[in-house]
Write an enzyme that holds these catalytic residues in place. Structure first.
Site, mmCIF file in Angstrom:
data_model
loop_
_atom_site.group_PDB
_atom_site.id
_atom_site.type_symbol
_atom_site.label_atom_id
_atom_site.label_comp_id
_atom_site.label_asym_id
_atom_site.label_seq_id
_atom_site.Cartn_x
_atom_site.Cartn_y
_atom_site.Cartn_z
ATOM 1 N N GLU A 72 0.805 -1.227 0.000
ATOM 2 C CA GLU A 72 0.000 0.000 0.000
ATOM 3 C C GLU A 72 0.839 1.279 0.000
ATOM 4 O O GLU A 72 0.785 2.077 0.947
ATOM 5 C CB GLU A 72 -0.966 -0.005 1.185
ATOM 6 N N GLU A 124 -5.163 -8.738 0.915
ATOM 7 C CA GLU A 124 -5.853 -8.344 2.143
ATOM 8 C C GLU A 124 -7.322 -8.151 1.824
ATOM 9 O O GLU A 124 -7.685 -7.501 0.842
ATOM 10 C CB GLU A 124 -5.316 -7.022 2.724
#
Length: 461
Positions: free
Chosen positions: A177, A369
């Protein structure tokens, strides 16, 4: 870690995923390891940030977290008992290199050596993430990700990690991320290191991408089998009015395409470059950078939680995490919400995966995720988290629908294995399928963990 794209709905009613589909769970070092001062680990930006008054809920820190550093055999045994086939964990850069460069800490390497061997002994495939936000504080003192040298140091660190673990670890993820690292960390100050200058967000984003490219080259040179990167991506939802569609395109650029395009098309999107010129002249992009950044990868990790919902709103101030988003209102879809306040919209995952396979073909996808925080309660030694089971069931069905529509999806890793330190939320939010009592460190697999184990066992729903 591959899978054939064929699947079937069996007569038994089981919605079956492709043969070889990878099932597992994910965590991050600072969120679970604890042992913040043990065995030569240096301080990270999250050690510093969590000690800054007002930055993290109730002043919580990751000093102890889930004490995974000392309790990893128990955690691996839980994964084995659930039948998980893969475990994505991050390596702590300051545990391997306390100052982010220079001498290597052998005791830090020893820990990950033991963890990988424990996983393999339990029949679980290790998937390594090299950077999940815990930048060594020494590097931040020199400018952090706004300093081009950090990208070079990151590549050196990647080579160090591979030299020790590469004989047993097949799949390597460079960054987790980078949008959060850049725009929450440097543009808005919501996350570590807590800087709030919009221009720095774009500089940090580029240097993170450059770090990915340099680390990818270093890993390839060391013989890494599979190299990828993980992005937090979200479909952007708006009304059909032209102004609303234009707002959605702007936010899609600032959330998704600013990373997808350089990684997979070798260039920044022109509309994003132009919109950011009010903050930066992009002089941090040097000749050859985009070629380095755009080198082929073997896997794109997709972290999905909720869509972005936007509308045109003349006069609205910019959202600080999206520099250049003036005149846009950010709302939420009309849907149930998690404890984080995030709208639950599984169809967004289908849309996202299909879009990625259409717009960026040729790169296998993995959901690295997906999960939800809810207000879990322990009753009679059990956590009946039906909301989480419903969330996971809906998103797995959405993932299956994407495969049916042609998405090249190879696996699913639930977030998260354990309740943990949830960044600025501290220990106030629980994402785990395993409950952790932070006072006693007792682990209790929630009902969702048992349910997920059954999904893994039958490779379907």
């Amino acid at each position: 870690m591959s899978a054939e794209k064929s699947f079937e709905l069996r007569d038994s009613g089981v919605l079956t995923f492709p043969e070889g589909f990878v099932w597992g769970a994910a965590t991050a070092a600072y969120q679970i390891e604890g042992a913040a001062r043990d065995d030569g680990r240096g301080p990270s930006i999250w050690d510093t940030f969590s000690r800054t008054p007002g930055k993290v809920h109730a002043g919580h820190t990751g000093d102890v977290a889930c004490d995974h550093y000392h309790r990893y055999p128990e955690d691996v045994a839980i994964m084995r008992d659930l039948g998980l086939r893969a475990y994505r964990f991050s390596v702590s850069w300051p545990r391997l290199q306390p100052d982010g460069s220079g001498p290597v800490n052998p005791r830090g390497l020893d820990f990950y050596d033991r963890l990988v061997d424990e996983l393999l002994g339990a029949g679980i495939t290790p998937v390594v993430t090299l950077y999940h936000w815990d930048l060594p504080q020494t590097l931040e003192d020199r400018g952090g990700w706004t300093n081009r040298d950090t990208a070079r140091h990151f590549a050196d660190y990647a080579a160090i990690a591979h030299a020790r673990l590469g004989d047993r670890v097949e799949t390597w993820t460079t960054l987790n991320e980078p949008w959060c690292s850049a725009f929450l960390g440097y543009a808005s100050g919501i996350h570590a290191p807590g800087r709030d200058e919009p221009a720095l967000g774009f500089t940090a984003a580029h240097h993170l991408l450059l770090g990915h490219g340099l680390a990818t080259a270093a890993l390839r040179a060391s013989g890494a089998e599979k190299v990828g990167v993980t992005l937090n991506l979200a479909p952007v939802i708006s009304g059909d009015a032209p102004a609303d569609r234009a707002a959605a395109e702007i936010v899609d650029g600032l959330q998704n395409r600013i990373f997808l395009d350089p990684l997979l098309h070798g260039e920044y999107p022109a509309d994003v470059v132009e919109r950011a010129r009010r903050f930066t002249d992009w002089s941090f992009v040097q000749d050859g950078d985009l070629e380095i950044i755009g080198a082929p990868i073997d896997l794109l990790g997709v972290n999905y939680y909720t869509p972005q919902t936007v509308a045109a709103a003349p006069g609205e101030a910019a959202n600080p995490v999206f520099p250049g988003s003036e005149g846009i209102a950010f709302g939420g879809a009309d849907a149930p919400r998690t404890a984080m306040g995030w709208a639950i919209q599984p169809s967004g995952l289908t849309d996202l995966l299909v879009r990625l396979s259409r717009d960026y073909p040729g790169t296998p996808l993995m959901i690295t995720e997906n999960g939800a925080a809810f207000d879990d309660v322990v009753e009679d030694g059990r956590v009946r988290d039906t909301d989480r089971m419903s969330y996971l069931d809906g998103h797995l069905r959405a993932a299956h629908a994407a495969i049916e529509a042609g998405a090249d999806l190879r696996g699913y890793l639930v977030w998260s294995l354990l309740d943990n330190f949830e960044w600025a939320e501290g220990y106030n939010k629980r994402f785990g399928v395993v409950h952790v009592d932070y006072d006693t460190q007792r682990r209790i697999p929630k009902d969702s963990a048992r349910w997920y184990g059954e999904v893994v066992r039958r490779n379907g729903l």
